[in-house]
Structure formats: C-alpha cells, structure tokens
Write an enzyme that holds these catalytic residues in place. Sequence first.
Site, PDB file in Angstrom:
ATOM      1  N   LYS A 183       0.903  -1.168   0.000  1.00  0.00           N
ATOM      2  CA  LYS A 183       0.000   0.000   0.000  1.00  0.00           C
ATOM      3  C   LYS A 183       0.932   1.205   0.000  1.00  0.00           C
ATOM      4  O   LYS A 183       1.609   1.479   0.988  1.00  0.00           O
ATOM      5  CB  LYS A 183      -0.895  -0.052   1.238  1.00  0.00           C
ATOM      6  CG  LYS A 183      -1.442   1.272   1.770  1.00  0.00           C
ATOM      7  CD  LYS A 183      -2.398   1.983   0.849  1.00  0.00           C
ATOM      8  CE  LYS A 183      -3.070   3.174   1.531  1.00  0.00           C
ATOM      9  NZ  LYS A 183      -2.193   4.357   1.674  1.00  0.00           N
ATOM     10  N   GLY A 240       4.827   4.238  10.611  1.00  0.00           N
ATOM     11  CA  GLY A 240       4.017   5.456  10.550  1.00  0.00           C
ATOM     12  C   GLY A 240       3.557   5.861  11.932  1.00  0.00           C
ATOM     13  O   GLY A 240       4.284   5.684  12.915  1.00  0.00           O
ATOM     14  N   SER A 241       2.335   6.378  12.006  1.00  0.00           N
ATOM     15  CA  SER A 241       1.844   6.937  13.270  1.00  0.00           C
ATOM     16  C   SER A 241       1.368   5.842  14.220  1.00  0.00           C
ATOM     17  O   SER A 241       1.030   4.731  13.800  1.00  0.00           O
ATOM     18  CB  SER A 241       0.677   7.879  12.982  1.00  0.00           C
ATOM     19  OG  SER A 241      -0.394   7.146  12.410  1.00  0.00           O
ATOM     20  N   ARG A 242       1.297   6.192  15.496  1.00  0.00           N
ATOM     21  CA  ARG A 242       0.777   5.245  16.479  1.00  0.00           C
ATOM     22  C   ARG A 242      -0.696   4.941  16.171  1.00  0.00           C
ATOM     23  O   ARG A 242      -1.127   3.797  16.232  1.00  0.00           O
ATOM     24  CB  ARG A 242       0.918   5.813  17.899  1.00  0.00           C
ATOM     25  CG  ARG A 242       0.592   4.777  18.952  1.00  0.00           C
ATOM     26  CD  ARG A 242       0.436   5.331  20.349  1.00  0.00           C
ATOM     27  NE  ARG A 242       1.608   5.966  20.908  1.00  0.00           N
ATOM     28  CZ  ARG A 242       1.881   6.004  22.226  1.00  0.00           C
ATOM     29  NH1 ARG A 242       1.077   5.422  23.084  1.00  0.00           N
ATOM     30  NH2 ARG A 242       2.927   6.629  22.665  1.00  0.00           N
ATOM     31  N   GLY A 244      -2.245   5.041  13.278  1.00  0.00           N
ATOM     32  CA  GLY A 244      -2.341   4.176  12.104  1.00  0.00           C
ATOM     33  C   GLY A 244      -1.964   2.741  12.446  1.00  0.00           C
ATOM     34  O   GLY A 244      -2.666   1.791  12.091  1.00  0.00           O
ATOM     35  N   GLY A 245      -0.849   2.579  13.160  1.00  0.00           N
ATOM     36  CA  GLY A 245      -0.395   1.237  13.530  1.00  0.00           C
ATOM     37  C   GLY A 245      -1.419   0.524  14.399  1.00  0.00           C
ATOM     38  O   GLY A 245      -1.721  -0.655  14.188  1.00  0.00           O
ATOM     39  N   GLU A 264       6.045  -0.160  13.241  1.00  0.00           N
ATOM     40  CA  GLU A 264       7.043   0.692  13.887  1.00  0.00           C
ATOM     41  C   GLU A 264       6.392   2.060  14.006  1.00  0.00           C
ATOM     42  O   GLU A 264       6.057   2.664  12.993  1.00  0.00           O
ATOM     43  CB  GLU A 264       8.294   0.708  13.003  1.00  0.00           C
ATOM     44  CG  GLU A 264       9.525   1.156  13.718  1.00  0.00           C
ATOM     45  CD  GLU A 264       9.977   2.456  13.149  1.00  0.00           C
ATOM     46  OE1 GLU A 264      10.687   2.455  12.148  1.00  0.00           O
ATOM     47  OE2 GLU A 264       9.597   3.496  13.713  1.00  0.00           O
ATOM     48  N   CYS A 301      12.350   8.439  12.949  1.00  0.00           N
ATOM     49  CA  CYS A 301      11.793   7.746  14.114  1.00  0.00           C
ATOM     50  C   CYS A 301      12.816   7.691  15.237  1.00  0.00           C
ATOM     51  O   CYS A 301      12.470   7.453  16.384  1.00  0.00           O
ATOM     52  CB  CYS A 301      11.331   6.355  13.729  1.00  0.00           C
ATOM     53  SG  CYS A 301      12.425   5.566  12.580  1.00  0.00           S
ATOM     54  N   GLU A 390       5.825  11.542  21.458  1.00  0.00           N
ATOM     55  CA  GLU A 390       6.605  11.921  20.274  1.00  0.00           C
ATOM     56  C   GLU A 390       5.997  13.143  19.592  1.00  0.00           C
ATOM     57  O   GLU A 390       4.787  13.215  19.374  1.00  0.00           O
ATOM     58  CB  GLU A 390       6.631  10.757  19.272  1.00  0.00           C
ATOM     59  CG  GLU A 390       7.445  11.066  18.017  1.00  0.00           C
ATOM     60  CD  GLU A 390       7.290   9.985  16.934  1.00  0.00           C
ATOM     61  OE1 GLU A 390       8.313   9.504  16.452  1.00  0.00           O
ATOM     62  OE2 GLU A 390       6.155   9.634  16.585  1.00  0.00           O
TER      63      GLU A 390
HETATM   64  P1  NAP Z   1       0.270   7.492   8.928  1.00  0.00           P
HETATM   65  O1  NAP Z   1      -0.805   8.498   9.024  1.00  0.00           O
HETATM   66  O2  NAP Z   1       0.333   6.491  10.011  1.00  0.00           O
HETATM   67  O3  NAP Z   1       0.099   6.750   7.509  1.00  0.00           O
HETATM   68  C1  NAP Z   1       0.974   5.711   7.089  1.00  0.00           C
HETATM   69  C2  NAP Z   1       0.234   4.776   6.157  1.00  0.00           C
HETATM   70  O4  NAP Z   1      -0.749   4.057   6.884  1.00  0.00           O
HETATM   71  C3  NAP Z   1      -0.499   5.481   5.029  1.00  0.00           C
HETATM   72  O5  NAP Z   1      -0.454   4.667   3.884  1.00  0.00           O
HETATM   73  C4  NAP Z   1      -1.911   5.556   5.548  1.00  0.00           C
HETATM   74  O6  NAP Z   1      -2.836   5.567   4.506  1.00  0.00           O
HETATM   75  C5  NAP Z   1      -2.044   4.268   6.331  1.00  0.00           C
HETATM   76  N1  NAP Z   1      -2.998   4.416   7.433  1.00  0.00           N
HETATM   77  C6  NAP Z   1      -2.924   5.301   8.453  1.00  0.00           C
HETATM   78  N2  NAP Z   1      -3.981   5.132   9.277  1.00  0.00           N
HETATM   79  C7  NAP Z   1      -4.712   4.123   8.754  1.00  0.00           C
HETATM   80  C8  NAP Z   1      -5.940   3.502   9.154  1.00  0.00           C
HETATM   81  N3  NAP Z   1      -6.605   3.878  10.242  1.00  0.00           N
HETATM   82  N4  NAP Z   1      -6.429   2.505   8.381  1.00  0.00           N
HETATM   83  C9  NAP Z   1      -5.779   2.117   7.262  1.00  0.00           C
HETATM   84  N5  NAP Z   1      -4.627   2.682   6.836  1.00  0.00           N
HETATM   85  C10 NAP Z   1      -4.098   3.673   7.573  1.00  0.00           C
HETATM   86  O7  NAP Z   1       1.679   8.174   8.854  1.00  0.00           O
HETATM   87  P2  NAP Z   1       2.222   9.426   7.998  1.00  0.00           P
HETATM   88  O8  NAP Z   1       1.219   9.810   6.963  1.00  0.00           O
HETATM   89  O9  NAP Z   1       3.541   9.036   7.522  1.00  0.00           O
HETATM   90  O10 NAP Z   1       2.447  10.594   9.029  1.00  0.00           O
HETATM   91  C11 NAP Z   1       1.519  10.983  10.008  1.00  0.00           C
HETATM   92  C12 NAP Z   1       2.180  11.001  11.387  1.00  0.00           C
HETATM   93  O11 NAP Z   1       2.763   9.712  11.625  1.00  0.00           O
HETATM   94  C13 NAP Z   1       3.357  11.950  11.558  1.00  0.00           C
HETATM   95  O12 NAP Z   1       2.964  13.252  11.879  1.00  0.00           O
HETATM   96  C14 NAP Z   1       4.152  11.302  12.663  1.00  0.00           C
HETATM   97  O13 NAP Z   1       3.639  11.675  13.917  1.00  0.00           O
HETATM   98  C15 NAP Z   1       3.915   9.834  12.462  1.00  0.00           C
HETATM   99  N6  NAP Z   1       5.059   9.138  11.797  1.00  0.00           N
HETATM  100  C16 NAP Z   1       5.943   8.519  12.590  1.00  0.00           C
HETATM  101  C17 NAP Z   1       7.023   7.862  12.028  1.00  0.00           C
HETATM  102  C18 NAP Z   1       8.006   7.149  12.869  1.00  0.00           C
HETATM  103  O14 NAP Z   1       8.918   6.559  12.319  1.00  0.00           O
HETATM  104  N7  NAP Z   1       7.873   7.142  14.169  1.00  0.00           N
HETATM  105  C19 NAP Z   1       7.205   7.842  10.648  1.00  0.00           C
HETATM  106  C20 NAP Z   1       6.271   8.496   9.847  1.00  0.00           C
HETATM  107  C21 NAP Z   1       5.196   9.130  10.458  1.00  0.00           C
HETATM  108  P3  NAP Z   1      -4.034   6.649   4.402  1.00  0.00           P
HETATM  109  O15 NAP Z   1      -3.723   7.419   3.197  1.00  0.00           O
HETATM  110  O16 NAP Z   1      -5.239   5.815   4.267  1.00  0.00           O
HETATM  111  O17 NAP Z   1      -4.056   7.468   5.645  1.00  0.00           O
END
Ligand code: NAP
Length: 521
Positions: A183, A240-242, A244-245, A264, A301, A390
């Site tokens: 994805k 990605g985000s907590r 999302g994970g 992660e 991260c 974070e």
């Molecule tokens: P994200 O919002 O977690 O999205 C990452 C992926 O997961 C995207 O493809 C997203 O697709 C999918 N996703 C997220 N929520 C989902 C859900 N409820 N159901 C199904 N798929 C889902 O991360 P991001 O866009 O990279 O950044 C957002 C925040 O994540 C940042 O502000 C930061 O706080 C955190 N982040 C942390 C790290 C780390 O390494 N710790 C790295 C990157 C980001 P969709 O298009 O459907 O949302």
Amino acid sequence: MTLTGRNLIAGAWREGESHFTAHDAASGAQLAPVFAEGSANDVAAACAAAAAAQGAYAALPLAERAAFLRLMAAKIDALGDTLTQRAMLESGLPEARLNGERGRTVGQLRLFAEEVENGGWQGLRIDHAQPGRAPLPKPDLRLRNVPLGPVAVFGASNFPLAFSVAGGDTASALAAGCCVVVKGHPAHPGTSELVAGAILEAIREAGLPEGVFSLVNGTANALGEALVKDPRITAVGFTGSRAGGLALMGHAAARPVPIPVYAEMSSVNPVVLMPARLEEAAEALASAYVGSLSLGAGQFCTNPGILLAVESAATRRFIAAVGEALPAVPAQTMLTAGIQSAYTKGIEAIAAHGATLVGAGAEGSSTCGRAQVFTVSGADFRANPALGHEVFGPSSIIVTCADLAEVAAILEGMEGQLTATLHMAPADYDAARGLLPILENRAGRIIANAWPTGVEVTHAMVHGGPFPATSDGRSTSVGTLAIARFLRPVSYQDLPAALLPKALLDGPSPVLRRVDGQYEA
Ligand code: NAP
C-alpha cells in the site's frame, strides 16, 4: 520516463475510477499526473495473484531468489536521477539525502540477497531417531523455517525509498520467500510507481510469476483496511503513526484468522548526558545534539526527542550552547502538509505544558518545520506525561534532573523506545552500569557516545523495541534479522528421506545446522 498514475496489479497497470494528486512538498502545488485511487477490487486481485504465486516463489532455489533481489537492486539503480528528482519533489527531502537513501535501498536488497544465500535463517535442526530408547522410542525430528505467505507492506512517508515500495519491509519479506502487496504512501505516488516499475522489470527478467509483487496507491483508510483484512494476507509491515499502527493491529486481530502486524510507530529516543562527560564536552555535545535533532527536519523515528541531564553548571553551559546554536538551523520543508500541521500542534502542546523555550531555528514558509528546543525540570516532566509523547519533527526537550536517581526514575517510567543513548566518560561508567538494566528493559538499541539518528543496515542491528516503539518488541525492521518476522518453524517427524526438504537430509551441509544438539556445517 513517463508516469502512468496507475496501480500495478500482478504485472498489469490498472486505471481507477477516481483519482488523487501528489503535491510538491515545498510549494504545495499539485504535481502531474493524477493517480488512480486503488479499489477493493484492486486489493482483492493483488492478493489473489500473490496467493497464486506464493507456492512457486517460496519454492525457488535460494540462488534464484537471491538473484532476483540483486536484479531489483540493479533496476532501481538504473532509475538514477529520475527517481531522485521525483522523490525530491514529493518529499521535500534534499538531493544528497535521497541519493544516500537510494544507496541504502539497493544496499539492503543486496545484503538480503547474501542473507538468502547464507541460509542460516532457515534455522535448520535435525534430531536423529533413537528407536531403541527406553521406555519409548524417540522419533526422527527435523525443523526448518518456512515463509508465512503473502505480506502487506505500508510504505513510510519519511523514507520514500528505503522504507517504502522496495524498502526494508519489502526486502525482508521477499528474502523470506513471501510475495508482497504494497500500500503506497499517498505522499509519494510517483516515486512509488517508478520503483514498482523497476520491480516489475526484475520479475519479468527473472521469469517469476507476476503476482510476486503488486502496488496499490490510494488516500482512503479503507484501502489499507481491506488489504489487512484480505484472508490471503498473512502478515503486515508498517512504519508510521501510532494511531495508524494501532488501527491496523485492530483490523488484523479482528480477522477470523488473526495475523501479526509489525508496526514501527513512535519513540522519543531518550539521550542521557552523564555528568563527567557533560563537564568535559558541554559545548561539543550541544552542537552535535542540535545537528541530530534537526537532521532531515527531525523526521526520523530515531530523533532525540528527550534529553536528560543532572542539574549543574555544565548542564547550564550545555543549554546555553544549544540556545546559541539553534538560530543557525535553517527551516526545512516537511514531508506533507499534515505532518507540518501535526508538528506545529505538538510544539504548541509542549509550550502549553509549561516547558521553557531554549531557542529556535530560522523561520520558514508554511510548509517548513522550525527547529525548537525546550527545557523542563525533572519534577515537571514527571508531572506532565504528555511531554513524553513523540512530536514528529525538529524539536526536543531537555529535562534537568535533581540527581541520577531522578534520571533513572524517568527512564523507568518511559514507554518502549527504539533507542536509548548514554554519553559518558570513563568516570561515568559505574553510574552507567546501574542504568543499563533499565535501558535494556525500555529500548531495542542502546547507544554509547553517538546520536541515535543513524541506523546501520547490518546483521546485528535492532530497529525495534517495546510498545509503542513497535507493536512487537521481539523483532527488528532494519537489518537481516528482519527476515525472521515473515517465517515460521515447521517440524517434520519421521518423514522418509524421499519427501524431506533437501536442506534437512543427512550428509554434509553448506549451511550451519544444529544436529543432535550440536552446531555443525
Ligand atoms: P500514517 O498516518 O500512520 O500513515 C501511514 C500509512 O498508513 C499510510 O499509507 C496511511 O494511509 C495508512 N494508514 C494510516 N492510518 C490508517 C488507518 N486507520 N487505516 C488504514 N490505513 C491507515 O503516517 P504518515 O502519513 O507518515 O504521518 C503521520 C504522522 O505519523 C506523523 O505526523 C508522525 O507523527 C507519524 N510518523 C511517525 C514515524 C516514525 O517513524 N515514528 C514515521 C512516519 C510518520 P491513508 O492514506 O489511508 O491514511
């Protein structure tokens, strides 16, 4: 190379019924072309093709699997500047960083190729039968690790190459013998398409079934949800985000057949400045700290989000030097508008919880992140748990503690972390020895006298840690040990030699095996 804006489903570039656009991270302008929103049908077709290809891919001789990974690396290398330029536009990351990331991406594919050939990951064990054992005969038992099956990989926004379409999760899953459905992250669909095209070329040149790899792009949570819920998917890799994970973990656990999610998520990577080291190098440490927290606009991260030091004259020298260094830090473009806005809100929350601003970097445009460092006492930090969350971007909090006992108490109270760092001089070693059991309990990697933002891709690397750093602290997403996430052991009892896997037959073995308890090659 012209982008099609289509999804790659088992060798076919499929158009969609609705579309989304990528944005220039620096200007916010829309980028051509438009990209097809993946559909539930696309997900189902990709997963069906992966399941159909799984048997043949898993059965490939290891030399051919390794050759395929090397071919992928060569095809990605061949994209050259086209790939770097598109990734620069979509992520706002600078050219040198992305060229480095491309090198890391192909380097890790080649490292996994070597790992596949090495074969040790199969965990081969043979316990010979003892038919005459009393009171009961002992059966012949032979064990090897086999691939789980098709894996869903979520591309990360902050590593558009090294942790996206052909990144660490994809490389380790393919190395384990698992087909992959990615994805793509909606922030860099053009970069994703270029890399997917390179993988397709490698699949065709290697003569593999095209279901070995698919890429589905899209902006709706429903797409990722459908992928995790597809019954043919056997495991998930995510960065990605907590939120999302956790959502994906929930979907995976609620399936009729639950599957593992290797997510992660979030980490503040505590750094402890031990007193003797701080006394001898306060200014040098300050300069390196500012460099580490602002690297890549802090979008790592492993960013050093919390720094702990015992209140002293040296600590005050350190804080003053940090304040002096910060104004020279340029504002940097952040990956997406959403990440920029989350960073701004995170900074406001730190200030609202009573932390004092030490200094700030240069101000930039609305797409930029401005470096900011705060300080707070150990007592106030402990009274405001939200300060330990974070904030993804170029910020950090310096916590000044009453003594090392308070440093230890704060570390003990922290959530799981990817890394924990000790800066120390020999005079600090006795006190550091006392902190090590706490750090082992809290973090996946313990670092001495360096900064956490570099992550080597090697055999002994752990990029993991207890929740919420990851969903499963028993694993790593970086380094060759990552292959273990996508394997499970199978034991063969009394199978005739004619039916046993070749690697488990008696006789000389090119791979280290455990035979009747002893390791032998
Ligand atoms: P994200 O919002 O977690 O999205 C990452 C992926 O997961 C995207 O493809 C997203 O697709 C999918 N996703 C997220 N929520 C989902 C859900 N409820 N159901 C199904 N798929 C889902 O991360 P991001 O866009 O990279 O950044 C957002 C925040 O994540 C940042 O502000 C930061 O706080 C955190 N982040 C942390 C790290 C780390 O390494 N710790 C790295 C990157 C980001 P969709 O298009 O459907 O949302």
